[in-house]
Design a protein around this motif. Structure first.
Motif, mmCIF file in Angstrom:
data_model
loop_
_atom_site.group_PDB
_atom_site.id
_atom_site.type_symbol
_atom_site.label_atom_id
_atom_site.label_comp_id
_atom_site.label_asym_id
_atom_site.label_seq_id
_atom_site.Cartn_x
_atom_site.Cartn_y
_atom_site.Cartn_z
ATOM 1 N N MET A 90 0.831 -1.205 0.000
ATOM 2 C CA MET A 90 0.000 0.000 0.000
ATOM 3 C C MET A 90 0.867 1.256 0.000
ATOM 4 N N PHE A 91 1.895 1.279 0.846
ATOM 5 C CA PHE A 91 2.789 2.442 0.899
ATOM 6 C C PHE A 91 3.494 2.666 -0.441
ATOM 7 N N ALA A 92 3.764 1.598 -1.184
ATOM 8 C CA ALA A 92 4.418 1.717 -2.495
ATOM 9 C C ALA A 92 3.566 2.513 -3.484
ATOM 10 N N LEU A 93 2.271 2.615 -3.226
ATOM 11 C CA LEU A 93 1.365 3.362 -4.104
ATOM 12 C C LEU A 93 1.227 4.828 -3.695
ATOM 13 N N HIS A 94 1.971 5.253 -2.667
ATOM 14 C CA HIS A 94 2.045 6.640 -2.209
ATOM 15 C C HIS A 94 0.677 7.239 -1.859
ATOM 16 N N PRO A 95 -0.063 6.579 -0.962
ATOM 17 C CA PRO A 95 -1.385 7.108 -0.615
ATOM 18 C C PRO A 95 -1.314 8.251 0.391
ATOM 19 N N GLU A 96 -2.339 9.073 0.387
ATOM 20 C CA GLU A 96 -2.529 10.022 1.478
ATOM 21 C C GLU A 96 -3.459 9.394 2.515
ATOM 22 N N LEU A 97 -4.243 8.401 2.080
ATOM 23 C CA LEU A 97 -5.175 7.723 2.955
ATOM 24 C C LEU A 97 -5.297 6.266 2.537
ATOM 25 N N ILE A 98 -5.303 5.382 3.526
ATOM 26 C CA ILE A 98 -5.579 3.964 3.306
ATOM 27 C C ILE A 98 -6.931 3.663 3.937
ATOM 28 N N VAL A 99 -7.806 3.053 3.164
ATOM 29 C CA VAL A 99 -9.092 2.583 3.670
ATOM 30 C C VAL A 99 -8.994 1.066 3.759
ATOM 31 N N LEU A 100 -9.212 0.538 4.947
ATOM 32 C CA LEU A 100 -9.112 -0.896 5.183
ATOM 33 C C LEU A 100 -10.495 -1.466 5.399
ATOM 34 N N GLY A 101 -10.941 -2.293 4.458
ATOM 35 C CA GLY A 101 -12.205 -3.014 4.592
ATOM 36 C C GLY A 101 -11.926 -4.353 5.236
ATOM 37 N N THR A 102 -12.584 -4.611 6.360
ATOM 38 C CA THR A 102 -12.254 -5.799 7.152
ATOM 39 C C THR A 102 -13.311 -6.895 7.082
ATOM 40 N N GLY A 103 -14.131 -6.890 6.053
ATOM 41 C CA GLY A 103 -15.144 -7.932 5.899
ATOM 42 C C GLY A 103 -16.529 -7.406 6.201
ATOM 43 N N ALA A 104 -17.388 -8.297 6.683
ATOM 44 C CA ALA A 104 -18.770 -7.928 6.970
ATOM 45 C C ALA A 104 -18.887 -7.084 8.237
ATOM 46 N N THR A 105 -17.868 -7.150 9.096
ATOM 47 C CA THR A 105 -17.866 -6.358 10.327
ATOM 48 C C THR A 105 -16.559 -5.579 10.426
#
Length: 123
Positions: A60-75
């Motif tokens: 993820m850091f290799a893509l140079h984000p300003e924000l990471i959104v982490l989807g963790t499944g149904a919850t």
């Protein structure tokens, strides 16, 4: 009523996600993955947020984000504090939410031209 299909001006877009799969462009994905407007990394080897380590953020850091959104499944499931601290140390925001909420958030921010990276976890 006249409806038009609008295509985003970026390469990879999400049509939706839930606890079992996500629709990226026209493909249904059932394994964990990382997405940015110009990149798709399939088969991310993550099955639960609680097992995440700082090294799991490297792609993820290799893509140079300003924000990471982490989807963790149904919850919503938070990763260990060291993962959150690693993002803070690099000046990158990390938002943790369900896959459905992460897909909506990614789509809005990518449409605004933001440097967003989203990661989706499927068991």
């Amino acid at each position: 009523m006249h409806l038009l299909l609008e295509r985003p001006d970026y390469q990879f877009f999400l049509r939706g996600a839930d606890g079992g799969s996500a629709l990226v462009n026209t493909r249904r994905l059932h394994t964990s993955f990382i997405i940015a407007p110009d990149a798709l990394r399939e088969h991310w080897p993550m099955h639960t947020a609680t097992a995440m380590q700082p090294a799991d953020l490297d792609d993820m850091f290799a893509l140079h984000p300003e924000l990471i959104v982490l989807g963790t499944g149904a919850t919503q499931v938070f990763p260990p504090p060291i993962v959150l601290a690693t993002c803070l140390q690099r000046g990158v925001g990390l938002e943790v939410m369900t896959n459905a909420a992460a897909a909506r958030t990614y789509s809005i921010l990518a449409g605004e031209g933001r440097r967003i990276v989203a990661a989706f976890i499927f068991p």
